[in-house]
Scaffold this motif. Structure first.
Motif, mmCIF file in Angstrom:
data_model
loop_
_atom_site.group_PDB
_atom_site.id
_atom_site.type_symbol
_atom_site.label_atom_id
_atom_site.label_comp_id
_atom_site.label_asym_id
_atom_site.label_seq_id
_atom_site.Cartn_x
_atom_site.Cartn_y
_atom_site.Cartn_z
ATOM 1 N N ARG A 212 0.820 -1.216 0.000
ATOM 2 C CA ARG A 212 0.000 0.000 0.000
ATOM 3 C C ARG A 212 0.849 1.260 0.000
ATOM 4 O O ARG A 212 0.576 2.203 -0.764
ATOM 5 C CB ARG A 212 -0.921 0.000 1.220
ATOM 6 N N LYS A 218 -3.815 -0.966 -4.775
ATOM 7 C CA LYS A 218 -5.170 -0.696 -4.301
ATOM 8 C C LYS A 218 -5.978 -1.984 -4.348
ATOM 9 O O LYS A 218 -5.673 -2.902 -5.111
ATOM 10 C CB LYS A 218 -5.856 0.373 -5.152
ATOM 11 N N GLN A 222 -3.404 -5.192 -2.695
ATOM 12 C CA GLN A 222 -2.644 -4.872 -1.490
ATOM 13 C C GLN A 222 -2.235 -6.124 -0.724
ATOM 14 O O GLN A 222 -1.348 -6.078 0.113
ATOM 15 C CB GLN A 222 -3.479 -3.962 -0.568
#
Length: 277
Positions: A212, A218, A222
């Motif tokens: 992240r 995203k 992640q």
């Protein structure tokens, strides 16, 4: 400079006092009250049994009973003056008497113990007037394990004085102090599981933060090594599908069964029309 040293010394004394109070409150500093009891025959085994009773020290336990029109009240203290009577471990108050009767002295003590019980015996009490060949009284206190109470109510079980000798008063008392403390030991398997869970937590949290904050991923990306775990999941699903799920397959020719129903007769082909006229 002297003022600073004075403040430093005062702070040190204050902190020392605070630490001592905390330690005393937590039970680190304890007074060995059971040493006040004198054993009839000093032995390490009986002394260890007495040490188990340390949580019951400095406390008076009372019990009341009634025989006919006479009522009696008994007071017991561990290795201390019961009811304030010097040297008395157990005393008896009778409704018709103002002076208490000494049942047993803690300077003549015996202690017998098991895994969850202790039998405390006080001897050399006041002599009987007309019972038990006028021998001295003896108190026996059975203290048993009960995890539900710290210090229970003392009860009178029996006063056995209808014999020629060896008469006694028997009392019972429940306390959690008599319960055996089990040592908590972690097995090797538990240690391995704990280490495994810790490593897994470090992997997930560290990987998530890296993906992240550093990579800028995203959503599901992640998750650390997302592509690898997706591939592993797909391969696992394919393996389960191949092993566990049943599929329609034609039976081998050698194992085909013989049809039991008769076949329908096919219409006979006539070739009369092929003959020359």
């Amino acid at each position: 400079m002297k003022v600073v040293n004075g403040h430093g010394g005062g702070s040190f004394l204050v902190w020392t006092l605070v630490v001592q109070l905390v330690l005393c409150g937590s039970g680190v500093y304890t007074t060995d009250s059971t040493k006040s009891c004198t054993l009839l025959k000093e032995s390490d085994s009986e002394r260890k049994v007495l040490n188990r009773l340390e949580p019951l020290a400095h406390k008076n336990f009372t019990a009341e009973t009634k025989i006919g029109t006479e009522s009696y009240r008994y007071v017991f203290q561990l290795c201390g003056d019961a009811g304030g009577v010097p040297g008395a471990g157990v005393i008896q108050y009778e409704s018709k008497k103002t002076k208490p009767t000494v049942i047993g002295m803690y300077n003549a003590t015996q202690a017998i113990g098991g895994s969850d019980w202790v039998m405390l015996i006080y001897t050399n009490g006041d002599s009987y007037d007309a019972h038990c060949s006028k021998e001295t009284r003896k108190a026996m206190i059975m203290i048993s394990c009960n995890k539900k109470v710290d210090m229970g109510q003392m009860n009178v079980v029996v006063e056995d004085r209808e014999r020629g000798q060896d008469c006694f008063y028997l009392f019972e008392l429940d306390s959690s102090a008599m319960c055996e403390v089990l040592d908590s030991r972690i097995s090797a398997g538990s240690i391995i599981l704990i280490i495994g869970f810790c490593l897994l937590a470090v992997y997930l949290i560290g990987g998530f933060l890296y993906q992240r904050l550093i990579v800028g991923a995203k959503g599901m990306e992640q998750f650390p090594n997302y592509a690898f775990w997706v591939e592993v999941g797909n391969l696992t699903a394919d393996g389960c599908d191949f092993v566990c799920r049943s599929q329609n397959r034609e039976d081998a020719r050698a194992y085909r069964g013989v049809a039991t129903e008769p076949k329908e007769e096919e219409p006979e082909e006539r070739d009369d029309h092929l003959l020359p006229m």
